[in-house]
Design a protein around this motif. Structure first.
Motif, PDB file in Angstrom:
ATOM      1  N   ALA A 179       0.854  -1.186   0.000  1.00 57.73           N
ATOM      2  CA  ALA A 179       0.000   0.000   0.000  1.00 57.73           C
ATOM      3  C   ALA A 179       0.894   1.242   0.000  1.00 57.73           C
ATOM      4  O   ALA A 179       1.967   1.256   0.613  1.00 57.73           O
ATOM      5  CB  ALA A 179      -0.910  -0.005   1.222  1.00 57.73           C
ATOM      6  N   ARG A 180       0.441   2.263  -0.673  1.00 54.46           N
ATOM      7  CA  ARG A 180       1.258   3.463  -0.854  1.00 54.46           C
ATOM      8  C   ARG A 180       1.722   4.073   0.464  1.00 54.46           C
ATOM      9  O   ARG A 180       2.834   4.586   0.556  1.00 54.46           O
ATOM     10  CB  ARG A 180       0.480   4.493  -1.665  1.00 54.46           C
ATOM     11  N   GLN A 181       0.897   4.000   1.510  1.00 50.66           N
ATOM     12  CA  GLN A 181       1.290   4.614   2.786  1.00 50.66           C
ATOM     13  C   GLN A 181       2.479   3.907   3.435  1.00 50.66           C
ATOM     14  O   GLN A 181       3.065   4.421   4.373  1.00 50.66           O
ATOM     15  CB  GLN A 181       0.114   4.706   3.768  1.00 50.66           C
ATOM     16  N   PHE A 182       2.861   2.733   2.906  1.00 52.22           N
ATOM     17  CA  PHE A 182       3.991   1.994   3.462  1.00 52.22           C
ATOM     18  C   PHE A 182       5.250   2.079   2.597  1.00 52.22           C
ATOM     19  O   PHE A 182       6.252   1.443   2.899  1.00 52.22           O
ATOM     20  CB  PHE A 182       3.597   0.531   3.695  1.00 52.22           C
ATOM     21  N   TRP A 183       5.198   2.853   1.530  1.00 54.05           N
ATOM     22  CA  TRP A 183       6.368   3.035   0.686  1.00 54.05           C
ATOM     23  C   TRP A 183       7.424   3.855   1.426  1.00 54.05           C
ATOM     24  O   TRP A 183       7.110   4.711   2.255  1.00 54.05           O
ATOM     25  CB  TRP A 183       6.000   3.769  -0.598  1.00 54.05           C
ATOM     26  N   GLY A 184       8.678   3.604   1.114  1.00 51.42           N
ATOM     27  CA  GLY A 184       9.769   4.416   1.634  1.00 51.42           C
ATOM     28  C   GLY A 184      10.122   4.167   3.089  1.00 51.42           C
ATOM     29  O   GLY A 184      10.856   4.951   3.688  1.00 51.42           O
ATOM     30  N   GLN A 185       9.615   3.089   3.668  1.00 55.24           N
ATOM     31  CA  GLN A 185       9.882   2.793   5.077  1.00 55.24           C
ATOM     32  C   GLN A 185      10.702   1.517   5.269  1.00 55.24           C
ATOM     33  O   GLN A 185      10.870   1.048   6.385  1.00 55.24           O
ATOM     34  CB  GLN A 185       8.556   2.682   5.838  1.00 55.24           C
ATOM     35  N   GLY A 186      11.158   0.942   4.168  1.00 50.37           N
ATOM     36  CA  GLY A 186      11.988  -0.249   4.246  1.00 50.37           C
ATOM     37  C   GLY A 186      11.225  -1.553   4.361  1.00 50.37           C
ATOM     38  O   GLY A 186      11.836  -2.617   4.487  1.00 50.37           O
ATOM     39  N   TYR A 187       9.897  -1.510   4.302  1.00 48.26           N
ATOM     40  CA  TYR A 187       9.108  -2.741   4.419  1.00 48.26           C
ATOM     41  C   TYR A 187       9.337  -3.679   3.237  1.00 48.26           C
ATOM     42  O   TYR A 187       9.421  -4.894   3.416  1.00 48.26           O
ATOM     43  CB  TYR A 187       7.619  -2.438   4.550  1.00 48.26           C
ATOM     44  N   ALA A 188       9.408  -3.128   2.023  1.00 51.74           N
ATOM     45  CA  ALA A 188       9.613  -3.985   0.848  1.00 51.74           C
ATOM     46  C   ALA A 188      10.950  -4.708   0.948  1.00 51.74           C
ATOM     47  O   ALA A 188      11.026  -5.919   0.704  1.00 51.74           O
ATOM     48  CB  ALA A 188       9.536  -3.166  -0.442  1.00 51.74           C
ATOM     49  N   SER A 189      11.998  -4.001   1.321  1.00 53.11           N
ATOM     50  CA  SER A 189      13.318  -4.622   1.458  1.00 53.11           C
ATOM     51  C   SER A 189      13.315  -5.683   2.550  1.00 53.11           C
ATOM     52  O   SER A 189      13.859  -6.780   2.375  1.00 53.11           O
ATOM     53  CB  SER A 189      14.383  -3.570   1.771  1.00 53.11           C
ATOM     54  N   GLU A 190      12.699  -5.373   3.679  1.00 52.49           N
ATOM     55  CA  GLU A 190      12.645  -6.312   4.808  1.00 52.49           C
ATOM     56  C   GLU A 190      11.898  -7.589   4.415  1.00 52.49           C
ATOM     57  O   GLU A 190      12.370  -8.701   4.672  1.00 52.49           O
ATOM     58  CB  GLU A 190      11.966  -5.627   5.989  1.00 52.49           C
ATOM     59  N   ALA A 191      10.759  -7.427   3.783  1.00 48.30           N
ATOM     60  CA  ALA A 191       9.954  -8.585   3.391  1.00 48.30           C
ATOM     61  C   ALA A 191      10.624  -9.376   2.268  1.00 48.30           C
ATOM     62  O   ALA A 191      10.625 -10.607   2.281  1.00 48.30           O
ATOM     63  CB  ALA A 191       8.559  -8.132   2.965  1.00 48.30           C
ATOM     64  N   ALA A 192      11.218  -8.682   1.300  1.00 52.73           N
ATOM     65  CA  ALA A 192      11.859  -9.361   0.177  1.00 52.73           C
ATOM     66  C   ALA A 192      13.111 -10.114   0.639  1.00 52.73           C
ATOM     67  O   ALA A 192      13.360 -11.242   0.198  1.00 52.73           O
ATOM     68  CB  ALA A 192      12.206  -8.357  -0.917  1.00 52.73           C
ATOM     69  N   GLN A 193      13.894  -9.521   1.529  1.00 56.95           N
ATOM     70  CA  GLN A 193      15.075 -10.211   2.051  1.00 56.95           C
ATOM     71  C   GLN A 193      14.666 -11.484   2.779  1.00 56.95           C
ATOM     72  O   GLN A 193      15.263 -12.543   2.590  1.00 56.95           O
ATOM     73  CB  GLN A 193      15.851  -9.299   2.997  1.00 56.95           C
ATOM     74  N   THR A 194      13.629 -11.395   3.586  1.00 57.71           N
ATOM     75  CA  THR A 194      13.130 -12.565   4.306  1.00 57.71           C
ATOM     76  C   THR A 194      12.632 -13.626   3.332  1.00 57.71           C
ATOM     77  O   THR A 194      12.833 -14.825   3.542  1.00 57.71           O
ATOM     78  CB  THR A 194      12.014 -12.134   5.281  1.00 57.71           C
ATOM     79  N   THR A 195      12.013 -13.202   2.236  1.00 61.27           N
ATOM     80  CA  THR A 195      11.528 -14.127   1.224  1.00 61.27           C
ATOM     81  C   THR A 195      12.682 -14.848   0.539  1.00 61.27           C
ATOM     82  O   THR A 195      12.604 -16.060   0.291  1.00 61.27           O
ATOM     83  CB  THR A 195      10.647 -13.389   0.204  1.00 61.27           C
ATOM     84  N   LEU A 196      13.768 -14.134   0.244  1.00 56.90           N
ATOM     85  CA  LEU A 196      14.933 -14.800  -0.351  1.00 56.90           C
ATOM     86  C   LEU A 196      15.545 -15.798   0.624  1.00 56.90           C
ATOM     87  O   LEU A 196      15.948 -16.895   0.217  1.00 56.90           O
ATOM     88  CB  LEU A 196      15.983 -13.780  -0.787  1.00 56.90           C
ATOM     89  N   GLU A 197      15.616 -15.448   1.892  1.00 53.49           N
ATOM     90  CA  GLU A 197      16.141 -16.382   2.889  1.00 53.49           C
ATOM     91  C   GLU A 197      15.258 -17.621   2.977  1.00 53.49           C
ATOM     92  O   GLU A 197      15.756 -18.747   3.067  1.00 53.49           O
ATOM     93  CB  GLU A 197      16.251 -15.689   4.248  1.00 53.49           C
ATOM     94  N   PHE A 198      13.953 -17.432   2.929  1.00 53.60           N
ATOM     95  CA  PHE A 198      12.998 -18.542   2.914  1.00 53.60           C
ATOM     96  C   PHE A 198      13.232 -19.427   1.686  1.00 53.60           C
ATOM     97  O   PHE A 198      13.259 -20.653   1.776  1.00 53.60           O
ATOM     98  CB  PHE A 198      11.572 -17.980   2.925  1.00 53.60           C
ATOM     99  N   ALA A 199      13.416 -18.788   0.518  1.00 54.63           N
ATOM    100  CA  ALA A 199      13.643 -19.538  -0.733  1.00 54.63           C
ATOM    101  C   ALA A 199      14.870 -20.432  -0.609  1.00 54.63           C
ATOM    102  O   ALA A 199      14.829 -21.613  -0.984  1.00 54.63           O
ATOM    103  CB  ALA A 199      13.806 -18.568  -1.905  1.00 54.63           C
ATOM    104  N   LEU A 200      15.945 -19.894  -0.071  1.00 50.41           N
ATOM    105  CA  LEU A 200      17.192 -20.636   0.034  1.00 50.41           C
ATOM    106  C   LEU A 200      17.156 -21.665   1.161  1.00 50.41           C
ATOM    107  O   LEU A 200      17.397 -22.856   0.947  1.00 50.41           O
ATOM    108  CB  LEU A 200      18.361 -19.671   0.251  1.00 50.41           C
TER     109      LEU A 200
END
Length: 172
Positions: free
Chosen positions: A102-123
């Motif tokens: 959601a736009r109100q959550f842009w620019g707060q590092g949530y995408a990076s935090e969630a995506a990094q966790t997703t890559l760790e999950f993948a591996l």
């Protein structure tokens, strides 16, 4: 049920009764959807189909797109996860990562935090050794997230920039 906690987020499977309306609101925002697919906002019915498809991927593939919930408030912030893209042809059939917040959550590092966790999950949890990503050319916000993840540009196709990472070299 697959759940992963980060310092600020809960990544979990979808609860259609609870998640449909908030995700539909996110996906109805033209600014959010301008960076996804053909850029068209999604209706309530299309969002229901997305959740259904993501849950089927979990059942069929053992991975999928997570609902991203804020730990502090329980609010649905968006979606992040793994999928198998069907286009462009250079990445079709590979395992990709995607997100939308959601736009109100842009620019707060949530995408990076969630995506990094997703890559760790993948591996670590799924043994996936390579993940790709596709962004619209000019999507500098997503490009910054992908750079933080250590993903490299592998090419361009049809107005899209392609990325990949070999998870055996992933540093998190």
């Amino acid at each position: 049920m697959t759940e992963i906690r980060t310092p600020r987020l809960l990544l979990r499977r979808w609860q259609p009764d609870d998640d449909l309306a908030p995700l539909a609101e996110i996906q109805a925002d033209p600014a959010v959807m301008s960076r996804i697919g053909d850029g068209t906002p999604r209706s309530l019915d299309e969002t229901a189909e997305d959740i259904e498809r993501w849950e089927e991927e979990w059942d069929d593939e053992g991975f999928g797109v997570f609902a991203v919930e804020l730990l502090g408030s329980g609010e649905l912030a968006g979606a992040v996860g793994l999928y198998v893209p069907d286009a462009p042809e250079q990445v079709a059939g590979h395992i990709g990562i995607q997100w939308r917040l959601a736009r109100q959550f842009w620019g707060q590092g949530y995408a990076s935090e969630a995506a990094q966790t997703t890559l760790e999950f993948a591996l670590q949890d799924r043994g996936i050794d390579r993940v790709v990503a596709v962004t619209a050319e000019g999507d500098t916000s997503s490009a910054k997230v992908l750079a933080k993840l250590g993903m490299d540009v592998t090419g361009d196709a049809d107005g899209a920039r392609l990325y990949a990472i070999d998870l055996s070299e992933y540093q998190g």
